[in-house]
Write a protein that holds these residues in place. Structure first.
Motif: not given
Lengths: 458, 458
Positions: A347-351, A357-358, A360-366
């Motif tokens: 949800e947050a990435f959609r916002a 893909a973006q 996925m990259r962002k959430s691979a780890t903090r």
């Protein structure tokens, strides 16, 4: 009042790739040497010299096959496979270090608690009390199937089994051999007083174990206990068993709330707030300037293998992400048709207007990206939220740890946030300096101890 | 034609006492430091420097409780208890050595073959192909009970399970990942070619294992296989699986006959006579003169703990020796009323006029006592009977090994009976210099390999 020290673990896996999938190809990344003891010993010595507390070895014990309904992509990109056993790695690293702790992950499906308990005691002896156990119940279906189970038991059932598994281990490690059972008398040749070694006579739903434990008590008896539970049932398991709790909260606020929840559960069980230390994870990317750090982080992100990240995320969500266009913005998806876990995760990435893909990259780890000062500030923010320690991930190993130790640790030490040298004592005493080497009396495991007969006052 | 070289293993246990019960009290005996990695690393380095082939770690995985119907005497005298896990010991010793092999004992009751196979692969990687597996099926009742089985399965049933256990391990180690499955292509990021990793789809009486194996092929794939089978069924199991067979024959003549039997079985299975190496065990007591050696041997014998020896022997015979007077000559017993195994074991001692206590001391392990020349002569006699190697026991550790290495090895080397330096290569290649690192094609395990498609000639 000064700040408490922050506990630092290196977050690792005896496999070709842990979290930052695709980066094993980087020159100098010794992840590609994961079968080589020299690489592991080098890492352990770097961590110890760098004032880390422990090497935390995750282990999925399974192959991901939700994505495309196949294991092919997991194999192709090396997403946790090939994957080797963490337990047999430890003694070499223990012999090459003096203070570093070792947390091994072992699932309740992987090994019967009777044999596993002997392995834990052996490791605690060989490491002189530096072993920790990350209790997991395996969320990968292949784990269960390969161990002769038809499939994946329901969530609640796995926790019930995990509770009994831990109980068997506590009975063996805490309740079988009394403290003064081992006499070791060279004059008479008596090694053990048999009257002080007890059967455990465990008869439960999942296990039947007469005992006694085959091994004599080790420095910690029960290893330092780690656990990560996110559901309500998971939090109550953590509250009951964990001395180190791993939380994945996306913000300090959510971390604070999660920690409050677990502590409230723990208080109901008679444990104290500071009986549990809380860990979260991050990849720290340090630079001399913020721009330099951001550029390094971008280079890392670009090298991530998106399909590999989809493989691992599909398994976690139990939802095949193959059908979605990775390059379409997330808000072109009909979120109402996606499962709850998916919506919660994205949800947050959609916002933010990201593509899959973006995201996925962002959430691979903090990521924590910046100058040493900025990074230390961020650590303080999380500490204010109640986070006691970090499982630090890596882009390359040992490279990322070396950069952290050379770049960030001095600033953290200057602020009194990281130890200058290791304290003496077992892993448990290093994390809980007020207590002894054993489980404290408020822990559920302590309830399985035999209380010695009181000695009459003379 | 010169003689073949003799293979030398140190015969040990991760426990307070292995065979020479009562001797842990001796000053300088580091058996009492069995929980200390330093003691093990010291031993491994001594053995490697002394041209030994391997450290052989036995493991009863059980507590003896036939004697007096109780575990008390076993605990009191430390007869194989406390007892720690051998597998987790290995990596530290592997990192401290380059050539020494490590044979770990693991019972089919102890661990599910799927998880165990991953441990074997991991150990074979970490040791760079120096691991061996001693396949056992646990003859101690407590082993089975503690692992959730009602009791001890019948002999034949245990062998059936052991056959299937080994088959699952072979399928995983030999048949799941093809030789060229791991691509490790840094340009494309592809680690594994998924089309070359196969499910094993094992469905048997005892195990159901879909696979694939989680770990990539290690130098030897299947570790060097050791086994000790004495019954007819045991011999046929040895003939089928073993590359190193352990035999307990009391005389060279009986050894020769046992070896002929096993080789005949093996030939029926398509194996060659030299596909199996045969080992027996002894405690070597060396002196500058025979008298000196005999005096040392007497001092060892006197320190043996007779009750401890009765504990271990009672379990082996499944007959409680407690009722018998240890100091009465054996020929005062009514042998016709004793069980077959008892009569077989003690008939010769009765003929010698020994008491039970004397017989216990004498049969703790075979002794070879004398000057270096006498000992070397004895080794030649056993070699003539077909014995390829020795599992050497000890009175003190590492003391006995140091005495052997300093006192006897030079004489054996002078005669060309012991290697001057280690050969390169894996454990298997060191023992079978004509073959490669993998199981040879005649071994049952090789039948589970995937045969690569033939490449058309260009």
């Amino acid at each position: 009042m000064g700040r408490r020290r922050i506990i630092l673990n290196a977050f690792h896996m005896n496999s070709i790739s842990h979290l930052m999938h695709g980066l094993w190809v980087r020159p100098g990344n010794r992840q590609a040497d994961y079968t080589d003891l020299d690489a592991w010993v080098e890492l352990a010595q770097i961590l110890e010299k760098g004032c880390f507390d422990a090497l935390f070895l995750a282990d999925p014990f399974g192959i991901h096959e939700v994505y495309e309904g196949s294991r092919d992509a997991a194999l192709r990109w090396g997403v946790h496979v090939p994957q080797n056993d963490p337990l047999v790695l430890v003694s070499a690293l223990a012999h090459a270090t003096k203070h570093l702790g070792f947390v091994v992950t072992s699932s309740i499906v992987q090994e019967h608690p009777f044999n596993f308990a002997r392995r834990l005691t052996t490791l605690d002896h060989l490491t002189k009390g530096r072993i920790g156990w990350n209790i997991v119940s395996s969320w990968v279906e292949t784990s269960w199937k390969n161990m002769g189970h038809g499939g994946f038991p329901p969530h609640e059932e796995r926790y019930a089994q995990a509770d009994e598994y831990a109980e068997v281990v506590y009975k063996l490690l805490e309740g079988s051999w009394e403290d003064d059972s081992v006499v070791r008398d060279r004059a008479t040749g008596i090694y053990t007083d048999p009257s002080k070694v007890h059967s455990i006579a465990h008869e439960g739903r999942f296990y039947s174990v007469p005992g006694p434990h085959f091994a004599e008590p080790s420095p910690q008896r029960t290893p330092l206990l780690f656990q990560a539970g996110h559901s309500e049932r998971g939090k109550s398991f953590t509250a009951r068993h964990a001395e180190g709790a791993f939380i994945g909260a996306p913000t300090p606020q959510l971390a604070a709330s999660h920690i409050r929840d677990v502590r409230a559960h723990a208080a109901e069980l008679g444990r104290r707030a500071d009986d549990i230390t809380f860990f979260t994870s991050a990849l720290v990317v340090v630079g001399g300037t913020e721009e330099e750090a951001q550029a390094k982080a971008r280079a890392i992100d670009e090298q991530l293998q998106v399909e590999a990240l989809l493989v691992s995320r599909s398994d976690q969500l139990k939802f095949d992400l193959k059908g979605l266009d990775p390059d379409a913005p997330l808000d072109t998806l009909d979120f109402s048709r996606q499962p709850t876990d998916f919506r919660a995760k994205f949800e947050a990435f959609r916002a933010e207007g990201l593509t899959l893909a973006q995201a996925m990259r962002k959430s691979a780890t903090r990521r924590i990206i910046g100058t040493p000062e900025q990074i230390a500030d961020t650590f303080e923010t999380w500490q204010d939220a109640g986070v006691d320690g970090w499982n630090l991930s890596y882009a390359t190993t040992p490279g990322t740890f070396v950069e952290f130790i050379e770049g960030v640790v001095p600033e953290l030490q200057r602020r009194g946030l990281v130890q200058i040298r290791h304290a003496e004592g077992t892993f448990r005493e290093k994390l809980f300096p007020q207590g002894g080497p054993r489980l404290n009396d408020r822990h559920v495991g302590a309830g399985f101890r035999r209380v010695a007969e009181p000695i009459a006052a003379e």
